[in-house]
Each structure stands twice: as C-alpha cells, then as structure tokens.
Scaffold this motif. Structure first.
Motif, PDB file in Angstrom:
ATOM      1  N   TYR A 140       0.821  -1.213   0.000  1.00 46.49           N
ATOM      2  CA  TYR A 140       0.000   0.000   0.000  1.00 46.49           C
ATOM      3  C   TYR A 140       0.855   1.262   0.000  1.00 46.49           C
ATOM      4  CZ  TYR A 140      -3.567  -3.419   1.100  1.00 46.49           C
ATOM      5  OH  TYR A 140      -4.404  -4.517   1.055  1.00 46.49           O
ATOM      6  N   SER A 141       2.039   1.183   0.592  1.00 45.96           N
ATOM      7  CA  SER A 141       2.958   2.330   0.546  1.00 45.96           C
ATOM      8  C   SER A 141       3.397   2.607  -0.883  1.00 45.96           C
ATOM      9  CB  SER A 141       4.184   2.059   1.430  1.00 45.96           C
ATOM     10  OG  SER A 141       3.827   1.917   2.774  1.00 45.96           O
ATOM     11  N   PHE A 224      -2.024   5.750   7.035  1.00 47.94           N
ATOM     12  CA  PHE A 224      -3.059   5.294   6.112  1.00 47.94           C
ATOM     13  C   PHE A 224      -4.451   5.594   6.669  1.00 47.94           C
ATOM     14  CE2 PHE A 224      -0.073   1.675   4.574  1.00 47.94           C
ATOM     15  CZ  PHE A 224       0.620   2.586   3.799  1.00 47.94           C
TER      16      PHE A 224
END
Length: 257
Positions: A140-141, A224
């Motif tokens: 996700y990064s 996030f």
C-alpha cells in the motif's frame, strides 16, 4: 548430540499435557515451563508460549510429541519455525555456528541451553509474522507513492491495526523479559554459557528489531488511517454540499412555479 527447538505457533496448556508425560521424570517445573528427562542424556523442554525443545531425542519421539502437542494426526514439523544446534564436549565453553561446546551435561546445563533455544525459536516465529505484516503494508505504501492513493477499505485497515496490536501484545506477554535461570547467577560456567548463548542467538537485538519493525508498521497504518479519515470526511462534505445545493434548487423551483 543434537538439540532442536520448534515453535508450534500456539500456546501450550501445560496442565493438560502433564498426564501424558507421567512416564518421564519431571526434573523442573514452573508455571511457564516443564523440563523432563527422558533418559540420562535426553531431555524435553516445553514452554507455555508455544516452544518445545528436544535434546538428544530420537526422530520418531520428536515427531510423535509434536503431533500430540499440536493435536494433528499428520506431521507438519517441517513447516514449523526451528533452531538446531549440535552439542559437543570440550574443556572450554563456546557457542558458534550451530554448535555448543560444554564441559559436561547435567540438568542445569540442559535447562539453560533449552530455555535460550525456546526463546530464539519463538522470536523466529514473531519475526516471520512481523515480516509478513511489513510486506503487506509495503504494497500500500508503493501504491500511495505511485498513484497518490491506495486500495484499502476501513475494515481492512482495522484488521491490519488489530493484527499489529495483537502481535505486539503477544510479544509483550510472552517475551517481555528474557530471564536466566537462577542457577546461572550462582555458577560461573552456567552464567558464561547463558551469556554466550544469548549473544550468539542475538535474542535481545532480535527482540528490539521486532519492536522497531512493529512501531514502523503501526506508524504507517496510522498514516493510512488518517488519509482514509480525510478521504471519508471530504466525501461527507461533498455530500452535504450537494444536499444543500439540492435544497436551494428545490426552493428556487418552487418559487418560480
């Protein structure tokens, strides 16, 4: 002689298994471990946080015991985190490259060796779980870096945070202090063996590394989560604006009619 440690990836209820080992000599026990002597030079050490260590035991006995402890008919021993060391005898105490040199083997020496290997293999299990969490957050990064957004729902985010916090809590509960047996403080050779085992196995450094990795994962998840909260807040603001605009249009239409 070979000493091998496994982590069963589950807690062990020591009280429930004592009846199954009545035929062996229970030489040491506390609320968190059981140490049995199988023969004169053969031992089994069971730690409640899921580690079991065998010293100089037959392969059939090892597989049978592991199957019993994890309550499975088929052996899954090859898939479990493990540490293996060969024990030899010498005039000096040394721990290096998968070998442990000791002057003599007795109950106290076996206890110190098996305790350190139990801690080490438990750390290996936590390292694997931490790495798995880190790899998932890294996905996700990278999405955030490339597109400015990421495909992660609020429910998935909460699950990630829950896994991270549970892992931190398990480590704090099971490995919060790396105790040495009391006998290690009263005997120079035992103290020397305990120190060299901890140094070779990097127990303290690995524990600190896991804590640091979990803190980084938690920071990423918090970021996030903040982005998701901002995203949903912006969406709610637009919904409110659209509803207000709809009301205004409705009032204007009613006046014109």
């Amino acid at each position: 002689m070979q000493t091998i440690a496994y982590h069963l990836e589950k807690r062990i209820a020591l009280g429930a298994i004592r009846s199954q080992f009545e035929s062996y000599e229970l030489i040491k026990r506390e609320h968190s471990f059981l140490l049995y002597k199988i023969t004169n030079n053969s031992y089994i050490y069971i730690k409640d946080y899921g580690s079991v260590v065998f010293m100089n035991c037959a392969d059939d006995f090892i597989h049978q015991t592991v199957r019993f402890l994890i309550n499975k008919e088929k052996s899954v021993i090859n898939n479990l985190p493990s540490e293996k060391y060969q024990i030899s005898f010498s005039e000096t105490i040394e721990v290096d490259f998968g070998t442990i040199q000791i002057k003599e083997l007795n109950d106290d020496v076996a206890h110190i060796i098996m305790l350190n290997l139990a801690q080490s293999v438990a750390l290996m299990n936590y390292v694997n779980k931490t790495s798995d969490l880190h790899d998932k957050t890294l996905v996700y990064s990278k999405q955030l870096e490339k597109t400015g957004s990421f495909k992660l729902s609020k429910i998935q985010m909460r699950k990630f945070i829950g896994k991270t916090m549970n892992l931190k809590n398990n480590i704090a509960e099971n490995l919060f202090v790396f105790d040495s047996p009391d006998v290690a403080w009263n005997n120079k050779d035992l103290s020397d063996l305990d120190y060299k085992l901890k140094d070779e196995l990097d127990i303290v450094k690995r524990h600190q590394g896991i804590e640091n990795s979990l803190n980084v994962i938690k920071e990423n998840l918090d970021l996030f989560n903040d982005i998701l909260q901002h995203k949903y807040s912006s969406m709610l603001e637009w919904i409110i604006i659209i509803l207000i605009l709809f009301e205004v249009i409705q009032v204007i239409v009613e006046k014109l009619i």
